[in-house]
Design an enzyme around this catalytic site. Structure first.
Site, PDB file in Angstrom:
ATOM      1  CE1 TYR A  53      10.536  18.961   9.161  1.00  0.00           C
ATOM      2  CE2 TYR A  53      11.273  16.759   9.751  1.00  0.00           C
ATOM      3  CZ  TYR A  53      10.788  17.659   8.809  1.00  0.00           C
ATOM      4  OH  TYR A  53      10.569  17.243   7.525  1.00  0.00           O
ATOM      5  CD  GLU A  55       7.023  20.978  10.461  1.00  0.00           C
ATOM      6  OE1 GLU A  55       7.874  20.662  11.330  1.00  0.00           O
ATOM      7  OE2 GLU A  55       6.604  20.217   9.575  1.00  0.00           O
ATOM      8  CG  ASP A 199      11.862  40.368  -5.821  1.00  0.00           C
ATOM      9  OD1 ASP A 199      12.961  40.375  -5.220  1.00  0.00           O
ATOM     10  OD2 ASP A 199      11.482  39.426  -6.533  1.00  0.00           O
ATOM     11  CB  THR A 225      17.626  35.927  -2.564  1.00  0.00           C
ATOM     12  OG1 THR A 225      18.103  36.952  -3.426  1.00  0.00           O
ATOM     13  CG2 THR A 225      16.557  35.137  -3.262  1.00  0.00           C
ATOM     14  CE  LYS A 228      19.436  36.644  -6.895  1.00  0.00           C
ATOM     15  NZ  LYS A 228      18.228  36.194  -6.229  1.00  0.00           N
ATOM     16  NE  ARG A 234      21.298  28.943  -3.966  1.00  0.00           N
ATOM     17  CZ  ARG A 234      21.826  29.786  -4.862  1.00  0.00           C
ATOM     18  NH1 ARG A 234      23.111  30.079  -4.839  1.00  0.00           N
ATOM     19  NH2 ARG A 234      21.070  30.332  -5.783  1.00  0.00           N
TER      20      ARG A 234
HETATM   21  N1  DSN Z   1      18.300  33.377 -10.597  1.00  0.00           N
HETATM   22  C1  DSN Z   1      18.233  34.743 -10.118  1.00  0.00           C
HETATM   23  C2  DSN Z   1      19.077  35.634 -10.931  1.00  0.00           C
HETATM   24  O1  DSN Z   1      20.052  35.171 -11.486  1.00  0.00           O
HETATM   25  O2  DSN Z   1      18.806  36.819 -11.013  1.00  0.00           O
HETATM   26  C3  DSN Z   1      16.862  35.203 -10.042  1.00  0.00           C
HETATM   27  O3  DSN Z   1      16.062  34.247  -9.424  1.00  0.00           O
END
Ligand code: DSN
Length: 419
Positions: A53, A55, A199, A225, A228, A234
């Site tokens: 933990y 925080e 974004d 994120t 990707k 993730r």
């Molecule tokens: N789920 C993602 C995507 O496939 O683009 C976006 O959050």
């Protein structure tokens, strides 16, 4: 009390994990938002850091025992700041959605007006969809891509900005195959005195690898994120100018999250290190080459590419010219049977619902990680077209499934990782 002995190991769950591993490595993974992360990233994700933990932030924690965790989180922060040239980074968001909501919480008041790209024209749920907290709590106004070229229409965005005077403009996409040029967005934001948020969840790896313009110098805040094109674990991340650093950190913790997932933070640090290597530039460029080759090959097979093609890692395919009866839903299902994984997707102005759709979205980050190049892209297009043409004939689908497995066997994903 020790853990259960190895004789009472949960073979059911681990059996399913093995099954999923088999699915991933024997099929073509073409979901634009997925990737094959490295064994080192997975090792960090599955490390002892899951026990801790923490925080707070490095040197400002609410729990003891964080001397090592502090070093790891500080390392992740320093690396990602360097990778993108940012003043400030928060590496704690659990996901892209959490990152976006933290930005809104930190920089907006409920009811403030925000401009974003409509979900059905390639934006994201968290860019003001009426069913998402972003659209419930804030007054989002949605812009759409142009009717003829299906590209961002900066004339329309400027007109809307002048009319609605937003507090923030969100530039971000999840199913838009073209570049997200930062300069025209920034010019509009400056003209109306709006905050500028990008974004870059989908394209973060392309930006890091120098294959897409970097919006950081033009932005108040950038979210993404890490799993990707960036090929990490993730999770989410927020970059900001120094002026917004305190508000962003406060909005993540304690504003919208509790304890950070330090195993994910460590894995992000590993992924940022990997993205700093010269080989990552080669990877990012190969993604662009592969996407362009696949788009061209799909067009030869009779599909229509939304906006005419791609200059990123993804394409959105209008199935109607190929077969007017074929829906995205049906295509996704039958392609799954052939070992080709992608997702149904609305095309701009789609007459069908988001659950049915007239299109599919296709991305190449995973197959590029596997080592496939422009040589394999026409084969992939052929397998997709053959499956869809023969979708009512199980023998044709089975034949493609075997060819897909044979192709994937030539490009082993995790050769050194045991089951
Ligand atoms: N789920 C993602 C995507 O496939 O683009 C976006 O959050």
């Amino acid at each position: 009390m020790p853990w259960p002995s190895t004789t009472s190991r949960d073979t059911e769950t681990f059996g399913y994990i093995d099954e999923e591993r088999g699915r991933q490595i024997t099929g073509l993974q073409l979901i634009a938002s997925e990737n094959f992360t490295s064994p080192d990233v997975m090792a960090a994700t599955g490390s002892v850091l899951t026990n801790k933990y923490a925080e707070g932030y490095p040197s400002k924690r609410y729990y003891g025992g964080n001397a090592v965790v502090d070093k790891i989180e500080a390392l992740a922060i320093e690396r990602v700041k360097k990778l993108f040239g940012a003043d400030h980074a928060n590496v704690q968001p659990h996901s892209g959605a959490s990152a976006n909501m933290a930005v809104y919480l930190g920089l907006l008041n409920p009811g403030d007006t925000v401009l974003g790209l409509s979900l059905d024209h390639g934006g994201h749920l968290t860019h003001g969809s009426p069913v998402n907290a972003s659209g419930i709590l804030y007054n989002f106004k949605s812009f759409r891509v142009g009717d003829t070229d299906e590209r961002l229409d900066f004339g329309q965005i400027r007109e809307m900005a002048l009319e609605h005077r937003p507090k923030m403009i969100v530039a971000g996409t999840t199913s838009y195959p073209r570049r997200l040029e930062p300069e025209p967005f920034k010019a509009i934001a400056d003209e109306v005195g709006a905050l500028m948020m990008f974004d870059i969840a989908h394209i973060a790896g392309l930006v890091a690898g120098g294959a897409h313009p970097n919006p950081v110098p033009f932005a108040d805040v950038v979210t993404f994120t890490t799993h990707k094109t960036l090929r990490g674990p993730r999770g989410g991340c927020i970059l900001s100018s120094a002026a917004h650093a305190a508000a962003i950190d406060k909005a993540v913790f304690p504003g919208s999250q509790g304890g950070p997932l330090e195993h994910a933070v460590a894995a992000k640090a590993v992924a940022f290190h990997e993205a700093m290597q010269p080989s990552f530039k080669v990877y990012a460029q190969q993604i662009i080459t592969n996407a362009s080759a696949l788009a061209e090959a799909l067009a030869h097979q009779g599909f229509r590419l939304v906006s005419g093609g791609t200059d990123t890692h993804m394409m959105v395919v209008d199935l109607r010219p190929f077969d007017s009866e074929l829906t995205g839903k049906e295509a996704q299902l039958v392609l799954d049977q052939a070992g080709i994984t992608l997702n149904k997707n609305n095309i701009p102005n789609d007459p069908r619902s988001p659950f049915v759709t007239s299109g599919v979205r296709i991305g190449v980050p995973s197959v590029t990680t596997q080592g496939m190049t422009q040589t394999e892209m026409p084969l992939i297009a052929e397998y997709i077209a053959t499956t869809l043409r023969g979708r009512n004939d199980p023998a044709i689908v089975a034949e493609v499934r075997a060819k897909v497995a044979a192709l994937c066997a030539k490009f082993p994903v995790y050769p050194t990782v045991k089951k």
